[in-house]
Design a protein around this motif. Structure first.
Motif, PDB file in Angstrom:
ATOM      1  N   THR A  82       0.838  -1.202   0.000  1.00 12.44           N
ATOM      2  CA  THR A  82       0.000   0.000   0.000  1.00 12.44           C
ATOM      3  C   THR A  82       0.875   1.254   0.000  1.00 12.44           C
ATOM      4  OG1 THR A  82      -0.209   0.174   2.429  1.00 12.44           O
ATOM      5  CG2 THR A  82      -1.789  -1.242   1.261  1.00 12.44           C
ATOM      6  N   VAL A  87      -6.946   2.925   1.915  1.00 13.50           N
ATOM      7  CA  VAL A  87      -6.989   1.845   2.907  1.00 13.50           C
ATOM      8  C   VAL A  87      -7.880   2.176   4.098  1.00 13.50           C
ATOM      9  CG1 VAL A  87      -4.720   0.978   2.256  1.00 13.50           C
ATOM     10  CG2 VAL A  87      -4.904   2.638   4.130  1.00 13.50           C
ATOM     11  N   CYS A 127     -10.017  -1.889   0.772  1.00 11.74           N
ATOM     12  CA  CYS A 127      -9.089  -2.942   1.204  1.00 11.74           C
ATOM     13  C   CYS A 127      -9.483  -4.281   0.584  1.00 11.74           C
ATOM     14  CB  CYS A 127      -9.089  -3.039   2.729  1.00 11.74           C
ATOM     15  SG  CYS A 127      -8.284  -1.626   3.542  1.00 11.74           S
ATOM     16  N   VAL A 130       1.816  -8.789   2.502  1.00 16.21           N
ATOM     17  CA  VAL A 130       1.256  -7.435   2.512  1.00 16.21           C
ATOM     18  C   VAL A 130       2.222  -6.521   3.250  1.00 16.21           C
ATOM     19  CG1 VAL A 130      -0.553  -5.936   3.453  1.00 16.21           C
ATOM     20  CG2 VAL A 130      -1.171  -8.121   2.401  1.00 16.21           C
ATOM     21  N   ASN A 181       1.846  -2.981   4.807  1.00 13.61           N
ATOM     22  CA  ASN A 181       0.934  -1.892   5.165  1.00 13.61           C
ATOM     23  C   ASN A 181       1.753  -0.615   5.340  1.00 13.61           C
ATOM     24  OD1 ASN A 181      -1.763  -3.028   5.324  1.00 13.61           O
ATOM     25  ND2 ASN A 181      -1.016  -4.228   7.066  1.00 13.61           N
ATOM     26  N   PRO A 190      -4.484  -0.631   8.148  1.00 13.45           N
ATOM     27  CA  PRO A 190      -3.770  -1.912   8.261  1.00 13.45           C
ATOM     28  C   PRO A 190      -4.625  -3.028   8.852  1.00 13.45           C
ATOM     29  CG  PRO A 190      -2.327  -0.125   8.898  1.00 13.45           C
ATOM     30  CD  PRO A 190      -3.689   0.478   8.696  1.00 13.45           C
ATOM     31  N   LEU A 223      -7.075  -4.193   5.989  1.00 13.17           N
ATOM     32  CA  LEU A 223      -6.424  -4.954   4.926  1.00 13.17           C
ATOM     33  C   LEU A 223      -5.959  -6.319   5.445  1.00 13.17           C
ATOM     34  CD1 LEU A 223      -5.557  -5.201   2.055  1.00 13.17           C
ATOM     35  CD2 LEU A 223      -3.489  -3.888   2.567  1.00 13.17           C
ATOM     36  N   SER A 224      -5.473  -6.358   6.666  1.00 14.41           N
ATOM     37  CA  SER A 224      -5.080  -7.640   7.262  1.00 14.41           C
ATOM     38  C   SER A 224      -6.289  -8.555   7.390  1.00 14.41           C
ATOM     39  CB  SER A 224      -4.438  -7.412   8.632  1.00 14.41           C
ATOM     40  OG  SER A 224      -3.261  -6.627   8.527  1.00 14.41           O
ATOM     41  N   ILE A 250       2.738 -10.423   6.896  1.00 14.01           N
ATOM     42  CA  ILE A 250       2.273  -9.033   6.894  1.00 14.01           C
ATOM     43  C   ILE A 250       3.307  -8.179   7.606  1.00 14.01           C
ATOM     44  CG2 ILE A 250       0.518  -7.422   7.756  1.00 14.01           C
ATOM     45  CD1 ILE A 250      -1.518  -9.716   7.525  1.00 14.01           C
ATOM     46  N   ASN A 285       3.868  -4.239   8.921  1.00 11.80           N
ATOM     47  CA  ASN A 285       3.327  -2.905   9.152  1.00 11.80           C
ATOM     48  C   ASN A 285       4.476  -1.894   9.204  1.00 11.80           C
ATOM     49  OD1 ASN A 285       0.632  -3.827   9.428  1.00 11.80           O
ATOM     50  ND2 ASN A 285       1.051  -4.428  11.543  1.00 11.80           N
TER      51      ASN A 285
END
Length: 267
Positions: free
Chosen positions: A12, A65, A71, A88, A90, A122, A125-126, A146, A148
């Motif tokens: 993102t 997002v 998302c 991902v 974030n 975040p 999207l998670s 993932i 962040n």
């Protein structure tokens, strides 16, 4: 790092800065990329071109997002194209620059806007990607990842504004919670950058403030260097692709600024 051809990542806020650098570095490892932007379409197209120049596939998806539907659109676009999502980052974030001590410089609406992008985004999207990663884990034994992008602002209480600091502190806590809740199918980790040489910081701090902050990094941190977007991206890519037995961890990438002042030395 070994090539990981065919894996898929959503990054993102990858039109510019850290996000763009991470997208290109992942592409160099063979990952296919969802390049995401909110407003910076022309710059996102440049990132897309840089990614595909590495010989991988990529798609461009406009999405905010902070909106749950967007998302879910990001995840749907990835699965429609490749049938999978392996990682991902974030990275999308926002702030409002606030003078230190000016408590009237931000209002409740600033907290809400910044938190919506930096924390709720975040999380959303998670949540959207978890069913895809869980299925891959259960059917193929392939664990998702993932990462962040937080900030030392969430650890040290320094940064562009109090709402920003609070949002990054909350993002760190979200990392711990998701690392527990999404296990064992997904690893969740966080990178906490310090000062980054970037157009974003220059625009927010102004030339004088930016120059002073950069000079401090180059003279008063243990490593005596001002971080770059590529260096921050390296940490995110490491967590995403290589740290296979690590979850719920934070990496401060700040030239050692969090260690405090330098000891007196004759150098």
């Amino acid at each position: 790092m070994a090539k990981q051809k065919g894996k898929v990542a959503i990054v993102t806020g990858s039109a510019t800065g850290l996000g763009a650098a991470a997208a290109v570095q992942l592409a160099d490892l063979g990952w296919n990329i969802v390049v995401n932007y909110t407003r910076s379409k022309a710059e996102a197209e440049e990132t897309l071109a840089a990614v595909t120049a590495k010989g991988v596939e990529a798609i461009l998806v406009q999405a905010d997002v902070g909106e749950d539907a967007d998302c879910r659109k990001l995840v749907a676009a990835a699965t429609a194209k490749w049938g999978r999502v392996d990682g991902v980052i974030n990275n999308a974030g926002t702030t409002k620059f606030q003078q230190q001590g000016d408590l009237d410089g931000v209002q409740a609406e600033d907290f809400e806007r910044i938190n919506r992008v930096n924390v709720v985004g975040p999380y959303q999207l998670s949540r959207a990607v978890f069913p895809v990663m869980k299925k891959q884990w259960e059917e193929k034994g392939e664990r998702g990842s993932i990462v962040n992008i937080s900030s030392i602002a969430g650890v040290m209480g320094v940064g562009s504004s109090i709402p920003y600091m609070c949002s990054k502190g909350a993002l760190n806590t979200l990392t711990l919670a998701l690392a527990k809740w999404l296990a064992p199918a997904v690893r969740v980790n966080t990178v906490c950058p310090g000062f980054i040489q970037s157009r974003w910081l220059l625009g927010g701090m102004g030339e004088d403030g930016y120059a002073k902050a950069k000079a401090y990094q180059e003279t008063s941190t243990p490593l005596r260097q001002a971080g770059t977007t590529d260096q921050m991206a390296e940490a995110a890519v490491f967590f995403l692709t290589s740290a296979s037995n690590v979850t719920g961890e934070f990496m401060m990438v700040d030239s050692g600024m969090h260690l405090g002042g330098l000891p007196m030395r004759g150098r």
